[in-house]
Design a protein around this motif. Structure first.
Motif, short mmCIF file in Angstrom:
data_model
loop_
_atom_site.label_atom_id
_atom_site.label_comp_id
_atom_site.label_asym_id
_atom_site.label_seq_id
_atom_site.Cartn_x
_atom_site.Cartn_y
_atom_site.Cartn_z
N CYS A 107 29.67 26.08 47.25
CA CYS A 107 29.49 24.69 46.81
C CYS A 107 29.80 23.63 48.11
N GLY A 108 29.03 22.49 48.08
CA GLY A 108 29.59 21.90 48.76
C GLY A 108 31.01 20.78 48.74
N ILE A 183 18.56 23.33 40.41
CA ILE A 183 19.56 23.77 42.30
C ILE A 183 21.08 22.50 41.43
N ASP A 184 21.69 22.94 41.11
CA ASP A 184 22.72 22.16 40.42
C ASP A 184 23.43 21.28 41.48
N GLY A 185 24.88 20.74 41.27
CA GLY A 185 25.07 19.71 42.55
C GLY A 185 26.29 20.58 43.06
N CYS A 186 26.84 22.24 42.80
CA CYS A 186 27.28 23.76 43.65
C CYS A 186 26.03 24.05 44.16
N SER A 187 25.08 24.16 43.86
CA SER A 187 23.98 24.12 44.54
C SER A 187 23.78 25.95 43.99
#
Lengths: 331, 331
Positions: A107-108, A183-187
């Protein structure tokens, strides 16, 4: 295709300034729809509202117990947390326990939503870490499961054993074949499903019992962890945390990006899934609170109900300029 | 009542995740509707999109010239600015010129939207001032007009001569009797009007000529000030500023809270008014850019058009996870 229906009204003075429309389903574990607004067959991305589904393999595989994970760990695995010290410290301790570090997360990095920590980090010229990402608890769960299943470091890839286990659990519990993923905000992959399928899955979580079969036991433990540690699932001031407390620990709630919300109501064995079509958080929060009131599990006079269902709108000088309220069908 | 129509789509992977619906009108100064989507008769609060109407009395009264106000001052009077140093310094100089200070403002304090200044103030433990409020240029105009008209310090009260002058100008130029008002984010009254009335007013600004009668001259000067100083009307990175630049100084644009947007197009003598029903800024920005492309005044290949009309959505790790695009009726 049924159009979304008006669910939440934004008033300024006497004027209806904006409106949030959406879809919602209340469902039993056998799939029977108890009540629906808008289109129960709308295909949705449940985003972070699917975290308890994504956490099922962690528990079912036995690795959660083998690693000594507690209810706090399970609540964090289902969380979209504030990145407050309470969350960051517990996730970092979990990481350390499994021999991982911040760089192992996929996750970014995300700025903490905790005001005090955010300001402290800005003043110290500290950049956000991946552990501050609201999904870092879910990712700690993915890393833990990955050590058990193998498959290498890229645990967010769709063909990684971790994500394949998540997809199987997701399809089996929603009762739908997922038509694909985003693909979600957290990859991580986020699987699409009908709103009805998502509500049915939440009803499964509502009806599940600890000590039942492996899946039931896992679902009940995750649900109970969420209800026991509402402050870990989101954080102080947030809708999930405050509304779970207002429901007296009898309901599990989880928001998702783009105005998704689910509710798990064990005492009624009901699941709720809700999507505001325009993706606006204020709409989803007011609408889920209104549904909980209609279902008799939230007192509309509770301060948290008023804060999220019928808040006053204040301007930069603190003047009350308007209000939010449920639209007629949710009153 | 005509329902709002889908105007902007939010995609994640291959899935349509969210939709913004709204109303829009393109109109001539004589009131003729050239094109409309949704309900042109919807009653709206145009919020900060009405700032050029609220600035008319400042110019028409002669006080702008008597005080030596320049085009920069007029652009700031019409602005919802970032509270960047360029805005704060110019508004503070204006305040000083008229013998006023921050406490004379009736807009509340607001954190600067300029990243560098915001972080600098946090690190210096400085609280935001009223001059940082995005509406402080409008309020400097109100204070200047108030010195001319009298009526005391509470210039945001609805019966104050400043607000009565604004209401007269608003009703005369929109051609509607306003059905009432709300209190805006900056504590000033904001008058309701039909979307058609608002578009007609913007067409008046489009057709107005400097050297015409007092009202025409004032409208043309305000419009030209906005087009000459796009960086003062909003700020670096913002839709109003970047899209005005992309239109090559041939269009004046102004956003308003809760997803309002107007366009003034002098070369076509057209006015545009647009409201996304759910109040979401990303929807209003994409929709107004799409309308400008349809009207032939914005090149869809311009980087600013792509940034606001068809932006990619990136997640916390910088991965492209989705996109925004105009819905079919605006393509």
């Amino acid at each position: 295709m049924v159009a979304p229906v008006p669910m939440v009204e934004i008033l300024r003075g006497d004027f209806l300034e904006s409106v949030h429309s959406g879809h919602a389903v209340v469902c039993r574990a056998d799939g029977e729809i108890v009540e629906a607004w808008g289109d129960p067959h709308a295909v949705v991305l449940p985003r972070s509202s699917s975290k308890m589904l994504q956490a099922l393999p962690l528990v079912e595989s036995g690795v959660a117990d083998a690693r000594g994970l507690t209810g706090e760990h399970l609540a964090l695995a289902c969380a979209s947390h504030n990145g407050a010290p309470i969350h960051v410290e517990k996730v970092n301790a979990w990481l350390k326990d499994i021999g991982c570090g911040d760089d192992d997360f996929r996750c970014g990095p995300q700025e903490s939503r905790d005001d005090a920590l955010r300001l402290e980090m800005i003043r110290a010229h500290q950049e956000p870490c991946r552990v501050h990402n609201n999904c870092s608890g879910k990712h700690a769960g993915f890393l833990t499961l990955s050590q058990h299943l193998g498959g290498g470091a890229e645990y967010c890839q769709i063909d990684h054993p971790v994500q394949q286990a998540c997809l199987s659990a997701f399809e089996e519990v929603t009762g739908d074949t997922s038509p694909g993923f985003g693909i979600d905000g957290c990859s991580a992959p986020n699987h699409a499903v009908t709103l009805h399928g998502m509500a049915r899955a939440m009803a499964f979580f509502a009806a599940a019992e600890e000590g039942g079969d492996t899946r039931q036991d896992a679902a009940a433990r995750l649900r109970n962890a969420m209800m026991t540690y509402p402050e870990l699932v989101a954080g102080e001031g947030r809708a999930c945390t405050e509304l779970m407390r207002a429901c007296g620990g009898r309901v599990a709630l989880k928001t998702g990006a783009e105005a998704f919300f689910i509710a798990i109501i064990p005492e009624k064995k009901l699941g709720v899934a809700l999507k505001i079509a325009d993706g606006t958080t204020r709409g989803a929060e007011a609408a889920i609170a209104a549904v909980l009131v209609k279902l008799g599990v939230l007192d509309p006079a509770h301060p948290a109900a008023q804060k999220f269902m019928t808040p006053k709108i204040r301007n930069w000088d603190g003047l009350v300029t308007g209000a939010i309220r449920p639209a007629e069908i949710l009153r």
